[in-house]
Structure formats: structure tokens, C-alpha cells
Design a protein around this motif. Structure first.
Motif, PDB file in Angstrom:
ATOM      1  N   ILE B 111       0.869  -1.188   0.000  1.00  0.00           N
ATOM      2  CA  ILE B 111       0.000   0.000   0.000  1.00  0.00           C
ATOM      3  C   ILE B 111       0.896   1.225   0.000  1.00  0.00           C
ATOM      4  CG2 ILE B 111      -0.193  -0.057   2.543  1.00  0.00           C
ATOM      5  CD1 ILE B 111      -3.025   1.188   2.198  1.00  0.00           C
ATOM      6  N   GLY B 113       0.254   5.442   0.389  1.00  0.00           N
ATOM      7  CA  GLY B 113      -0.821   6.383   0.682  1.00  0.00           C
ATOM      8  C   GLY B 113      -0.295   7.756   1.026  1.00  0.00           C
ATOM      9  N   GLY B 114      -1.243   8.658   1.231  1.00  0.00           N
ATOM     10  CA  GLY B 114      -0.875  10.012   1.637  1.00  0.00           C
ATOM     11  C   GLY B 114      -1.961  10.590   2.510  1.00  0.00           C
ATOM     12  N   MET B 125       3.007   7.449   2.809  1.00  0.00           N
ATOM     13  CA  MET B 125       3.112   6.195   3.548  1.00  0.00           C
ATOM     14  C   MET B 125       3.405   5.054   2.588  1.00  0.00           C
ATOM     15  SD  MET B 125      -0.007   4.229   5.544  1.00  0.00           S
ATOM     16  CE  MET B 125      -0.591   3.336   4.108  1.00  0.00           C
ATOM     17  N   THR B 133      -4.433  -4.940   5.172  1.00  0.00           N
ATOM     18  CA  THR B 133      -3.416  -3.944   5.520  1.00  0.00           C
ATOM     19  C   THR B 133      -3.586  -3.387   6.934  1.00  0.00           C
ATOM     20  OG1 THR B 133      -2.352  -1.906   4.831  1.00  0.00           O
ATOM     21  CG2 THR B 133      -4.709  -2.058   4.378  1.00  0.00           C
ATOM     22  N   GLU B 134      -4.850  -3.164   7.343  1.00  0.00           N
ATOM     23  CA  GLU B 134      -5.051  -2.576   8.673  1.00  0.00           C
ATOM     24  C   GLU B 134      -4.816  -3.599   9.785  1.00  0.00           C
ATOM     25  OE1 GLU B 134      -8.379   0.131   9.166  1.00  0.00           O
ATOM     26  OE2 GLU B 134      -8.408   0.475   7.000  1.00  0.00           O
ATOM     27  N   GLN B 137      -0.708  -3.660  10.026  1.00  0.00           N
ATOM     28  CA  GLN B 137      -0.164  -2.429  10.634  1.00  0.00           C
ATOM     29  C   GLN B 137       1.328  -2.284  10.362  1.00  0.00           C
ATOM     30  OE1 GLN B 137      -1.793  -0.177  13.293  1.00  0.00           O
ATOM     31  NE2 GLN B 137      -3.663  -0.893  12.314  1.00  0.00           N
ATOM     32  N   VAL B 139       3.393  -0.355   8.308  1.00  0.00           N
ATOM     33  CA  VAL B 139       3.526   0.795   7.410  1.00  0.00           C
ATOM     34  C   VAL B 139       4.476   1.811   8.031  1.00  0.00           C
ATOM     35  CG1 VAL B 139       1.219   0.579   6.395  1.00  0.00           C
ATOM     36  CG2 VAL B 139       1.539   1.955   8.464  1.00  0.00           C
ATOM     37  N   THR B 140       4.971   2.695   7.211  1.00  0.00           N
ATOM     38  CA  THR B 140       5.842   3.752   7.732  1.00  0.00           C
ATOM     39  C   THR B 140       5.592   5.034   6.944  1.00  0.00           C
ATOM     40  OG1 THR B 140       8.125   4.311   8.320  1.00  0.00           O
ATOM     41  CG2 THR B 140       7.798   3.160   6.242  1.00  0.00           C
ATOM     42  N   PHE B 141       5.808   6.148   7.590  1.00  0.00           N
ATOM     43  CA  PHE B 141       5.488   7.454   7.012  1.00  0.00           C
ATOM     44  C   PHE B 141       6.728   8.338   6.876  1.00  0.00           C
ATOM     45  CE2 PHE B 141       1.426   6.073   8.537  1.00  0.00           C
ATOM     46  CZ  PHE B 141       0.467   6.715   7.767  1.00  0.00           C
ATOM     47  N   GLN B 197      -6.715  12.739   1.356  1.00  0.00           N
ATOM     48  CA  GLN B 197      -6.215  11.389   1.614  1.00  0.00           C
ATOM     49  C   GLN B 197      -6.057  10.612   0.310  1.00  0.00           C
ATOM     50  OE1 GLN B 197      -8.670   9.421   4.801  1.00  0.00           O
ATOM     51  NE2 GLN B 197      -9.546  11.462   4.932  1.00  0.00           N
ATOM     52  N   LEU B 198      -5.061   9.756   0.280  1.00  0.00           N
ATOM     53  CA  LEU B 198      -4.827   8.902  -0.891  1.00  0.00           C
ATOM     54  C   LEU B 198      -4.523   7.491  -0.418  1.00  0.00           C
ATOM     55  CD1 LEU B 198      -4.002   8.546  -4.000  1.00  0.00           C
ATOM     56  CD2 LEU B 198      -1.657   8.903  -3.210  1.00  0.00           C
ATOM     57  N   ASP B 199      -5.159   6.503  -1.072  1.00  0.00           N
ATOM     58  CA  ASP B 199      -4.791   5.093  -0.900  1.00  0.00           C
ATOM     59  C   ASP B 199      -4.471   4.524  -2.272  1.00  0.00           C
ATOM     60  OD1 ASP B 199      -5.262   4.782   1.819  1.00  0.00           O
ATOM     61  OD2 ASP B 199      -7.246   3.860   1.569  1.00  0.00           O
ATOM     62  N   ASN B 201      -3.909   0.931  -3.177  1.00  0.00           N
ATOM     63  CA  ASN B 201      -3.905  -0.375  -2.522  1.00  0.00           C
ATOM     64  C   ASN B 201      -4.765  -1.352  -3.295  1.00  0.00           C
ATOM     65  OD1 ASN B 201      -3.470  -2.362  -0.548  1.00  0.00           O
ATOM     66  ND2 ASN B 201      -5.334  -1.773   0.541  1.00  0.00           N
ATOM     67  N   LYS B 216      -7.571   5.347  -4.643  1.00  0.00           N
ATOM     68  CA  LYS B 216      -8.679   6.148  -4.108  1.00  0.00           C
ATOM     69  C   LYS B 216      -8.097   7.466  -3.625  1.00  0.00           C
ATOM     70  CE  LYS B 216     -10.384   4.727  -0.127  1.00  0.00           C
ATOM     71  NZ  LYS B 216     -11.106   3.756   0.696  1.00  0.00           N
TER      72      LYS B 216
END
Lengths: 482, 223
Positions: B111, B113-114, B125, B133-134, B137, B139-141, B197-199, B201, B216
Motif C-alpha cells: 500500500i 498512501g498520503g 506512507m 493492511t489494517e 499495521q 507501514v511507515t510514514f 487522503q490517498l490510498d 492499494n 482512491k
């Protein structure tokens, strides 16, 4: 007024640099507004603390005549010239007028200790607006309100009215501590000081109506006597600016931040996976790494990190050797070192055959010369020192954890000197685990006073090495980026 | 000079871009997407230059959780395509349908994202993606924009980091992924204040490139 003379930097002035904030940390004279003889009152405690400094300290109180042998000055306007800092110890309602008086008097720095401002609601916010107006109209700078003020061991300036390990910290050192919470700051510092902590300066930010973390970060970033900056923060005055400035400062010295107060509101409202995964806090961790800022999560980690960063050389890599006189401690340390759950990875070093042969010649026959090295209960002070010297000389070793147990009969207080002698000679970090029952704190303090960083348990010692390795990684990253 | 994102925004008919709109934006930033075609509610089914099997998805900026609502059909063979589209239209009357090539992902799904953090601003991210994905967990930013070098360091934050160094014979290109993350971080900055927000994924390794299989984008309502 001719200011040229006062602007000429003297030798001791330059200790604190040429920044305007230097006057806050090295004022010519200090006034305590609200100083009183009533025991237990903040004004009394602060005045009593400040009497230790070698500069004039004036008590100001409308009715009091004398205080602890000093003549009391009735009004701010009656103060003599040369007061660079006023500490206002009266309550919130009276503090605004007192700050205005100090501003009109031309006192450059005003510390407002009282709480009862924006943290209690709308009325308090109005009072804070009035403090901001003092800054805007007079040019004086305000620290606080709701601030414990400053503690500068080197200048014997201390405005912290709560207990805080003041004597233990009096030796001074290179750590600048900027904190938004008074209690976390002082309690953490108090505990840390029990085992040795070198403080350059403490700054309680309080509610930040004027001076904020950016001012102090810049100042201590440029201060040659500061070699590590630690911060406890709940909210940033300008998050992006903080990162940019801390990132610049980190090129010169480590910056460690305890960011408390994770907001869940943003995450709950998120309609994306990204938003829900962020939970607001992961962005903090990522942004800190991006700007080479080290993150910790409680007051013990904060103080532990600052101690080791200020007091130990950086390792060149992640390979750790462990020396102990108790096998179990070596095994525990190895487990912590090999743990894969941390982002900053450590490894157990492989000692070279040459190192193992040299060790074999000095240790008891039944001792283990592979890492973790186990000297057994036959360990002596000298054997420990020699082992440290041999192990640190191994090119495959980047850092050493030395478990100093005082149970073996051959171990005495001289172990501290033997360890310190090696630590002084090598440019690899040596971190001690010291346990000695109820005398543990005193033991660790002796190590600290001799230039060796120690902790009372294996986990904290390994974590300290991890902190050093993370710093070394950041330094490496920054060397590769302009 | 206006950024590609600003031009794209200018051409947008409303503040709720659908999946194909977002994929067109991604293409402007050199991020690969599967070959696809949007069919309006009344368009006839004429598929050219696309290799079967297909994916059929409901395509609307108003439907953010299309998998949960039965709006995604995978691995559709050519003989089932028309029926599948008809069924999708019956389920979501008056809504467009997106037909794409069904591509094969090597290794695990990622994934990217933003979002806009209240304290630090726009962030990007990357991490373990897919429908779980949730749960992972992992992920890193970093704050946006971020360099490809910094994005490369992001990957070593992850538990799945070994995927990028030959784990189980996988050969997922970390440097190309880092470039993709850096490009996305530039894109969300270029979108400016309207970005929320951006995904992306999943993002997957397909035929030796990183491809956005689903995307998305949430914009603030006042463009």
C-alpha cells in the motif's frame, strides 16, 4: 543609553554565546517578584534558591521589608538597572500586571511561574492575551506562564520551586533539557541524576505565550557547551519548523524527543486505510526519522538516551560484545541484542581467534571467551579491565556492554577505575550494567563521575547502545545528504 | 508552470474523482496502471486492445468501499464479461463500470498512501497492503515531498523489508519502489490544499514494474 560597553563580549559572556537568549542564562542581576518570607510559598523558595548564584538577586514585594537578610524592594520600578531576568512568583491574576511592570522597566526576560492560564479555560486565555500584549508593547520576552523557569548548574541559577535532584545535578554537563511539562521534566531529571546526569540547562516552556521550543532549540544548537538536546513536548508551536530546525541541529549534536499526547481524533475521521493506519502517531515517528531526530516514549528512556549520547563515543557499527562475571546476565544481554523487534538492529559481535586466544591467557580455565564473555565468579578488577581492553581492540567489535557485579570476591571498588581507564583510552562506547543491591545508584554515580555511562539493568544498557547506533546511523545518513 | 496535478484538477468535473480519474493522475507521475476502460451506464460493451481475463469494478467517486459492497469482480473470462457488466449495472444503477486487465502480482501486495497530518503537514506512507493492511499495521510514514533515498530508507523500517532483498527468491525492485513513493509524495504536494487522503492499494510488482491496481483519492470539497 550607550550600550556598546555592555555589548562587548567578555570571556565568560562568550561561554553562552552572543545570542540575545544568552542574557536569560547569564543575567547580570535577577529580580524575584513576589518574594516573601512565608515558608512554603513559591516566592520564598525561588528567592532562596537563587541566592546561591554569584550575582545580585533582588526580592520585590509591596509590604515585606526584609527577606533572609536582604532588603526588599517595594515596586518593580524601584529596581536598580542591570536586571536581565525577572521571575514572577505571584498568582495568575497579579502576574499580568507584574509582567507589564517588568516590561515597562525594560527587563529583557520575564519568567511567569504561575499556572491558572489557558490550561484552565477562557478566563486564563484572556490573561495570556494580556501577557502577549506585554511582549508586543515592551519588547520584553516571556517564558511561560505555567513555567518552572530555568535551571543552569554552571551559573547556579535555579528557579525550579519543586524538588528536582538539584544537588545531584550541580556538577553540570552538556545536556540541554527543554520541557513542556514541569513534573515530567523534574521527576525524570531527579531520578536520572541519582545515577549521574550532566545538565547544561533546564528550560520549562510552560504555556509558551512567547518563547517556545524553537527559540531554545536554535540557541542550544549553537551553544558549544551543549552536546545533546532533549525535549519533552506535548504540542509543537510549528511542527514543520520544529522538524526543519531540529534536523539542522542534529547535524551538530543529537536531538532526542519525547512527544506525548497522541491524538486519535484524526484517525477516527479517516475514510482511507492510510488515515486509519496513521493514527496520527506513525507520522511523528516517520517524520522524526526523516529529520534525524531520535524518538523516545517515556521519561526514563529520555534521560537514559541523553546520558549516553552526551557521555559516550559513537560506535562505527551494530556489533556488540558482552562481558560479565555472571553468565545469566550475558545470556540476557545477548537476547536483548538479538531482538528483531526494534528498528535499529544490534548484533552479537564475533570475537576474532586472536582475541579469544588473548582472553584465554588471562581468564580462568572454565570461563567462556566467546561472546558473551563470562569471567565467572573468579573475576577480578584487573581481569575485567584487561578483558575490556582486549575486547575493545577487536576490529569486529563496535560497542561493549560490561556487566559489573560486585558479588565476586575478587571485585572491589577499584573496578570503577579499571573500567574508566579503558573507557578513556578507546573510542568505542563501553556501557556498564551495575548492580549492587541498595548501593546500585551510588555505584553508577561513581562510574559516571569517572566518565563511564552505566545503567542498573541489562535492558536499559542494551537500549542505550541501540540509541548510540541509531545516532551513528543518522550521522551516516546526514553525511550523505547536503 | 502548473504541475501535472494542477492540470488534472482543472480538468476534473467534480471533487470526487473516480478510480480511472485517479489512475490518469498517477500516469502523469509515471506510475503504471493496468489497461482499462470506463463504460458509462448506457455504453455498449466493446473491449479492444485488452488482454483477458478482466476485472470489472463499479467506478464512482461516491463509492469508497466497493469491495465491501460487492462492486468488484476479478478474473472475468471474455465469455462472462457482458453478463458480469450487466449484473454490476443492475446492482449499481446509473453508475459507470471500469473494465481492466486482470494482472498477476509477484510477491505480496503493498500500500502507498498520503494524508495531511494536523501537526506536520502532508505525509506519504508505504507498507504491507492488500485487504488485510489494517490488520498487519506494517507501514511507515515520511513528510512529503520525500526523496527516493529517503523512500529507500522507509522500506527498511518495514517488517516486510526482506521482500526487497531476495526473500524466498522474490526480486521486487526496491529502488523502483522508492522512486514510485517519491513520485507519489511529489504528486500529493502538487495537489495543494485540496489534497486530503490517498490510498493506492494494492500496489504490486507486475511484469517488472510497480503497478497501481486500485487507487482512491479524497479531495477537500472546496476546490
Amino acid at each position: 543609553m550607550d550600550r556598546s560597553a555592555s555589548r562587548m563580549p567578555t570571556r565568560s559572556d562568550s561561554d553562552w554565546g552572543e545570542w540575545p537568549l544568552a542574557k536569560l542564562f547569564r543575567p547580570r542581576a535577577i529580580a524575584v517578584v513576589g518574594a516573601t518570607s512565608k515558608p512554603g510559598k513559591v516566592g520564598r523558595i525561588v528567592f532562596d534558591l537563587l541566592r546561591r548564584t554569584e550575582r545580585p538577586v533582588y526580592p520585590v514585594h509591596p509590604t515585606q521589608k526584609t527577606l533572609l537578610g536582604h532588603d526588599v524592594i517595594p515596586r518593580v520600578e524601584d529596581l536598580p538597572e542591570g536586571v536581565d531576568v525577572a521571575v514572577i512568583t505571584v498568582n495568575a491574576g497579579q502576574a499580568v500586571q507584574a509582567a507589564a511592570d517588568c516590561g515597562h522597566k525594560g527587563i529583557p526576560f520575564i519568567i511567569v511561574v504561575a499556572g491558572g492560564f489557558s490550561e484552565v479555560g477562557a478566563e486564563g486565555r484572556i490573561l495570556e492575551d494580556k501577557l502577549r500584549a506585554v511582549v508586543a508593547t515592551t519588547g520584553s520576552r516571556i517564558l511561560g506562564p505555567n513555567s518552572l523557569g530555568i535551571f543552569v548548574p554552571r551559573e547556579r541559577i535555579d528557579t525550579i520551586f519543586v524538588e528536582h535532584g538539584d544537588r545531584a545535578l550541580a556538577g553540570g554537563g552538556g545536556v540541554a533539557f527543554i520541557t513542556q511539562s514541569g513534573s515530567v521534566g523534574t521527576e525524570g531529571l531527579g531520578v536520572a541524576s541519582n545515577i549521574g546526569f550532566g545538565l547544561r540547562a533546564f528550560v520549562g516552556l510552560g504555556n509558551k505565550v512567547d518563547l517556545n521550543e524553537l527559540d531554545f532549540l536554535r540557541y542550544f544548537g549553537d551553544d558549544d557547551r551543549t552536546n545533546c538536546i532533549m525535549l519533552y513536548m506535548e504540542n509543537f508551536s510549528d511542527g514543520r519548523a520544529f522538524l526543519e530546525i531540529a534536523g539542522q541541529v542534529s547535524r551538530k549534536k543529537p536531538v532526542v524527543v519525547l512527544k506525548a499526547g497522541r491524538t486519535a481524533a484524526g484517525a477516527a475521521a479517516a475514510s482511507s486505510h492510510t488515515g486509519r493506519l496513521a493514527g496520527s502517531d506513525r507520522v511523528v515517528s516517520g517524520a522524526f526519522r526523516q529529520f534525524c531526530i531520535q524518538r523516545v516514549f517515556d521519561e526514563e528512556q529520555l534521560c537514559d538516551a541523553a546520558r549516553v549520547l552526551a557521555g559516550a563515543p559513537l560506535p562505527r557499527g551494530p556489533r556488540v560484545a558482552v562481558i560479565s562475571s555472571g553468565g545469566g546476565y550475558g545470556v540476557m544481554a545477548a537476547d536483548y541484542i538479538e531482538s528483531r523487534r526494534q528498528r535499529t538492529r544490534l548484533q552479537m559481535a564475533h570475537l576474532s581467534p586472536d582475541t579469544e586466544a588473548k582472553l584465554r591467557a588471562i581468564v580462568p580455565g572454565f570461563a567462556s571467551v566467546a561472546n558473551p564473555v563470562d569471567l565467572t565468579a573468579s573475576a577480578t578488577d584487573e581481569m575485567t579491565g584487561d578483558t575490556l581492553r582486549i575486547v575493545t581492540a577487536d576490529d569486529g567489535v563496535d560497542a561493549v556492554i560490561c556487566v559489573a557485579l560486585f558479588a565476586p570476591p575478587g571485585i572491589s571498588d577499584a573496578l570503577v577505575a579499571h573500567t574508566a581507564a579503558v573507557a578513556a583510552d578507546v573510542d568505542k562506547p563501553i556501557v556498564v550494567v551495575g548492580q549492587f543491591g541498595p548501593f546500585t545508584d551510588g555505584l553508577l554515580r561513581r562510574f559516571y563521575d569517572n566518565g563511564v555511562i552505566g545503567y542498573p539493568c541489562v535492558a536499559r544498557a542494551v537500549r542505550a547502545v541501540r540509541t548510540l547506533v541509531e545516532r551513528a546511523e543518522f550521522v551516516h545518513t546526514m553525511e550523505g545528504t547536503p | 508552470m502548473r504541475s501535472a496535478a494542477q492540470k488534472w484538477l482543472h480538468g476534473l468535473s467534480n471533487t470526487k474523482p473516480d478510480e480511472l480519474d485517479v489512475k490518469e493522475l498517477l500516469s502523469c507521475y509515471d506510475i503504471a496502471t493496468p489497461a482499462g476502460l470506463r463504460l458509462g451506464p448506457n455504453d455498449s460493451v466493446a473491449i479492444r486492445n485488452m488482454q483477458p481475463p478482466y476485472v470489472v469494478k463499479v467506478c464512482s467517486g461516491d463509492i469508497l468501499h466497493k469491495t465491501d459492497q460487492g462492486g468488484v469482480r476479478l478474473n472475468v473470462q471474455p465469455d462472462r464479461l457482458e453478463n458480469t457488466i450487466t449484473e454490476m449495472r443492475a446492482k449499481f444503477p446509473g453508475v459507470s463500470v471500469l473494465v481492466e486487465e486482470h494482472v498477476h502480482v509477484s510477491g505480496s501486495e503493498l500500500i502507498v498512501g498520503g494524508l495531511v497530518d494536523q501537526e506536520f503537514g502532508t505525509a506519504v506512507m508505504v507498507g504491507a497492503g492488500g485487504i488485510l493492511t489494517e490488520l498487519y499495521q506494517d507501514v511507515t510514514f515520511r513528510l512529503a515531498p520525500c526523496s527516493a533515498e529517503e523512500a529507500r530508507r522507509m522500506l527498511s523500517d518495514l517488517q516486510i523489508a526482506p521482500l526487497f532483498s531476495g526473500y524466498r527468491g522474490l526480486n521486487l525492485d526496491a529502488d523502483l519502489l522508492a522512486k514510485t513513493v517519491a513520485a507519489i509524495s511529489r504528486m500529493v504536494i502538487d495537489l495543494g490544499d485540496v489534497f486530503s487522503q490517498l490510498d493506492i492499494n494494492p500496489l504490486g510488482w507486475v511484469n517488472n514494474k510497480w503497478m497501481a491496481l486500485d487507487a482512491k483519492l479524497v479531495l477537500n470539497s472546496k476546490v
